[in-house]
Design a protein around this motif. Structure first.
Motif, PDB file in Angstrom:
ATOM      1  N   GLU A   2      -6.565 -28.661  -4.435  1.00  0.00           N
ATOM      2  CA  GLU A   2      -7.547 -28.092  -5.337  1.00  0.00           C
ATOM      3  C   GLU A   2      -7.010 -26.941  -6.158  1.00  0.00           C
ATOM      4  O   GLU A   2      -7.665 -26.490  -7.083  1.00  0.00           O
ATOM      5  CB  GLU A   2      -8.757 -27.616  -4.519  1.00  0.00           C
ATOM      6  CG  GLU A   2      -9.469 -28.741  -3.809  1.00  0.00           C
ATOM      7  CD  GLU A   2     -10.596 -28.245  -2.938  1.00  0.00           C
ATOM      8  OE1 GLU A   2     -11.026 -27.097  -3.111  1.00  0.00           O
ATOM      9  OE2 GLU A   2     -11.036 -29.020  -2.085  1.00  0.00           O
ATOM     10  N   ASN A   3      -5.837 -26.449  -5.821  1.00  0.00           N
ATOM     11  CA  ASN A   3      -5.344 -25.256  -6.497  1.00  0.00           C
ATOM     12  C   ASN A   3      -3.925 -25.456  -7.035  1.00  0.00           C
ATOM     13  O   ASN A   3      -3.015 -24.725  -6.670  1.00  0.00           O
ATOM     14  CB  ASN A   3      -5.403 -24.063  -5.535  1.00  0.00           C
ATOM     15  CG  ASN A   3      -5.257 -22.736  -6.257  1.00  0.00           C
ATOM     16  OD1 ASN A   3      -5.271 -22.670  -7.481  1.00  0.00           O
ATOM     17  ND2 ASN A   3      -5.107 -21.682  -5.482  1.00  0.00           N
ATOM     18  N   ASP A  25       8.650 -26.848  -0.035  1.00  0.00           N
ATOM     19  CA  ASP A  25       7.320 -27.152   0.476  1.00  0.00           C
ATOM     20  C   ASP A  25       6.274 -26.496  -0.422  1.00  0.00           C
ATOM     21  O   ASP A  25       6.401 -25.332  -0.773  1.00  0.00           O
ATOM     22  CB  ASP A  25       7.188 -26.631   1.914  1.00  0.00           C
ATOM     23  CG  ASP A  25       5.934 -27.112   2.597  1.00  0.00           C
ATOM     24  OD1 ASP A  25       5.535 -28.268   2.376  1.00  0.00           O
ATOM     25  OD2 ASP A  25       5.353 -26.327   3.368  1.00  0.00           O
ATOM     26  N   GLY A  26       5.256 -27.244  -0.789  1.00  0.00           N
ATOM     27  CA  GLY A  26       4.215 -26.741  -1.669  1.00  0.00           C
ATOM     28  C   GLY A  26       4.416 -27.117  -3.121  1.00  0.00           C
ATOM     29  O   GLY A  26       3.497 -27.010  -3.924  1.00  0.00           O
ATOM     30  N   VAL A  27       5.627 -27.565  -3.461  1.00  0.00           N
ATOM     31  CA  VAL A  27       5.887 -28.034  -4.822  1.00  0.00           C
ATOM     32  C   VAL A  27       5.486 -29.499  -4.898  1.00  0.00           C
ATOM     33  O   VAL A  27       5.956 -30.325  -4.121  1.00  0.00           O
ATOM     34  CB  VAL A  27       7.361 -27.828  -5.232  1.00  0.00           C
ATOM     35  CG1 VAL A  27       7.685 -28.548  -6.537  1.00  0.00           C
ATOM     36  CG2 VAL A  27       7.675 -26.338  -5.353  1.00  0.00           C
ATOM     37  N   VAL A  57      14.559 -26.332 -19.323  1.00  0.00           N
ATOM     38  CA  VAL A  57      13.600 -25.753 -18.383  1.00  0.00           C
ATOM     39  C   VAL A  57      13.277 -26.735 -17.271  1.00  0.00           C
ATOM     40  O   VAL A  57      13.585 -27.927 -17.363  1.00  0.00           O
ATOM     41  CB  VAL A  57      12.274 -25.356 -19.079  1.00  0.00           C
ATOM     42  CG1 VAL A  57      12.501 -24.325 -20.171  1.00  0.00           C
ATOM     43  CG2 VAL A  57      11.532 -26.573 -19.624  1.00  0.00           C
ATOM     44  N   VAL A  58      12.638 -26.200 -16.258  1.00  0.00           N
ATOM     45  CA  VAL A  58      12.033 -27.035 -15.227  1.00  0.00           C
ATOM     46  C   VAL A  58      10.566 -26.662 -15.176  1.00  0.00           C
ATOM     47  O   VAL A  58      10.212 -25.483 -15.102  1.00  0.00           O
ATOM     48  CB  VAL A  58      12.713 -26.827 -13.861  1.00  0.00           C
ATOM     49  CG1 VAL A  58      11.985 -27.604 -12.780  1.00  0.00           C
ATOM     50  CG2 VAL A  58      14.167 -27.260 -13.939  1.00  0.00           C
ATOM     51  N   GLN A  59       9.714 -27.684 -15.274  1.00  0.00           N
ATOM     52  CA  GLN A  59       8.284 -27.444 -15.162  1.00  0.00           C
ATOM     53  C   GLN A  59       7.882 -27.818 -13.740  1.00  0.00           C
ATOM     54  O   GLN A  59       8.021 -28.971 -13.318  1.00  0.00           O
ATOM     55  CB  GLN A  59       7.490 -28.233 -16.193  1.00  0.00           C
ATOM     56  CG  GLN A  59       6.048 -27.767 -16.225  1.00  0.00           C
ATOM     57  CD  GLN A  59       5.386 -28.061 -17.549  1.00  0.00           C
ATOM     58  OE1 GLN A  59       4.945 -29.181 -17.769  1.00  0.00           O
ATOM     59  NE2 GLN A  59       5.309 -27.072 -18.420  1.00  0.00           N
ATOM     60  N   VAL A  60       7.432 -26.805 -13.012  1.00  0.00           N
ATOM     61  CA  VAL A  60       7.107 -26.923 -11.593  1.00  0.00           C
ATOM     62  C   VAL A  60       5.594 -26.933 -11.424  1.00  0.00           C
ATOM     63  O   VAL A  60       4.916 -25.994 -11.842  1.00  0.00           O
ATOM     64  CB  VAL A  60       7.705 -25.731 -10.805  1.00  0.00           C
ATOM     65  CG1 VAL A  60       7.388 -25.848  -9.316  1.00  0.00           C
ATOM     66  CG2 VAL A  60       9.208 -25.613 -11.036  1.00  0.00           C
ATOM     67  N   THR A  61       5.073 -27.991 -10.824  1.00  0.00           N
ATOM     68  CA  THR A  61       3.665 -28.045 -10.451  1.00  0.00           C
ATOM     69  C   THR A  61       3.622 -27.776  -8.954  1.00  0.00           C
ATOM     70  O   THR A  61       4.343 -28.424  -8.184  1.00  0.00           O
ATOM     71  CB  THR A  61       3.050 -29.414 -10.780  1.00  0.00           C
ATOM     72  OG1 THR A  61       3.186 -29.653 -12.189  1.00  0.00           O
ATOM     73  CG2 THR A  61       1.575 -29.463 -10.391  1.00  0.00           C
ATOM     74  N   SER A  66      -0.305 -23.350  -0.824  1.00  0.00           N
ATOM     75  CA  SER A  66       0.876 -23.472   0.043  1.00  0.00           C
ATOM     76  C   SER A  66       2.000 -22.528  -0.346  1.00  0.00           C
ATOM     77  O   SER A  66       2.780 -22.098   0.511  1.00  0.00           O
ATOM     78  CB  SER A  66       1.423 -24.899  -0.005  1.00  0.00           C
ATOM     79  OG  SER A  66       0.475 -25.810   0.474  1.00  0.00           O
ATOM     80  N   ILE A  67       2.137 -22.246  -1.635  1.00  0.00           N
ATOM     81  CA  ILE A  67       3.207 -21.379  -2.122  1.00  0.00           C
ATOM     82  C   ILE A  67       2.662 -20.611  -3.326  1.00  0.00           C
ATOM     83  O   ILE A  67       1.979 -21.175  -4.177  1.00  0.00           O
ATOM     84  CB  ILE A  67       4.480 -22.189  -2.484  1.00  0.00           C
ATOM     85  CG1 ILE A  67       5.638 -21.250  -2.850  1.00  0.00           C
ATOM     86  CG2 ILE A  67       4.214 -23.217  -3.570  1.00  0.00           C
ATOM     87  CD1 ILE A  67       6.997 -21.966  -2.939  1.00  0.00           C
TER      88      ILE A  67
END
Length: 179
Positions: A2-3, A25-27, A57-61, A66-67
């Protein structure tokens, strides 16, 4: 989840940054791409000329339950030298600049705060040159750039540059890695 939130980060060649974040973890996902330039849908070849204005770039979701964004930034700043202007090691050009492309004012404030901390703690002998700029565009890189290190470990650049950085990263952030 959800976040979920998104971070867009430039720290030299995207192959290393993307590979590291995909193991955290969390990515949810990390994709190589281009941001900050002035043309639409640039190709890798065009970005490599330095004339498009884009950075690799790196786009991180990530799942913010979790992180935290702060932890994402801590990992990011451990993966590259933020004091090298328009380069990382032998990779030279504006496409290899260090930048945090923030998506909201909270991300901007957190990026500026961590840069201030790095500066005050004198972690690096030279000043941090990481740009903190609003995201104005993002284009995912060509498919062959995604999971590049995982798919091409025998590549000379991967074995000489990416592998040692990732080994150090995995040792430092062992508690944050996916099982």
């Amino acid at each position: 989840m959800e976040n979920t939130q998104v971070a867009t980060l430039a720290g030299g060649c995207f192959w290393c940054i993307e590979s590291a974040f995909n193991s955290v973890d969390g990515v949810v996902s990390a994709f190589s791409g281009y941001a900050g330039g002035h043309i639409d849908n640039p190709s890798y070849k065009a970005v490599c000329t330095g004339e498009t204005g884009h950075a690799e770039v790196v786009q991180v979701t990530f799942d913010a339950n979790s992180i935290s964004y702060r932890e994402i930034l801590e990992i990011f700043f451990s993966l590259h030298n933020p004091t090298q202007l328009n380069r990382q090691g032998n990779d030279v050009g504006t496409q290899y600049r260090s930048a945090v492309f923030y998506h909201n004012e909270d991300q901007k404030a957190q990026a500026e705060a961590i840069i201030d901390e790095i500066t005050k703690e004198e972690i690096w002998p030279d000043p941090v040159v990481t740009e903190v700029v609003a995201i104005n565009n993002y284009y995912q890189a060509e498919d062959y750039h995604q999971d590049y290190f995982k798919n091409n470990p025998q590549n000379q650049y991967c074995s000489m540059v990416v592998a040692p950085k990732l080994a150090k990263f995995k040792k430092t952030f062992a508690a944050r890695l996916k099982s």
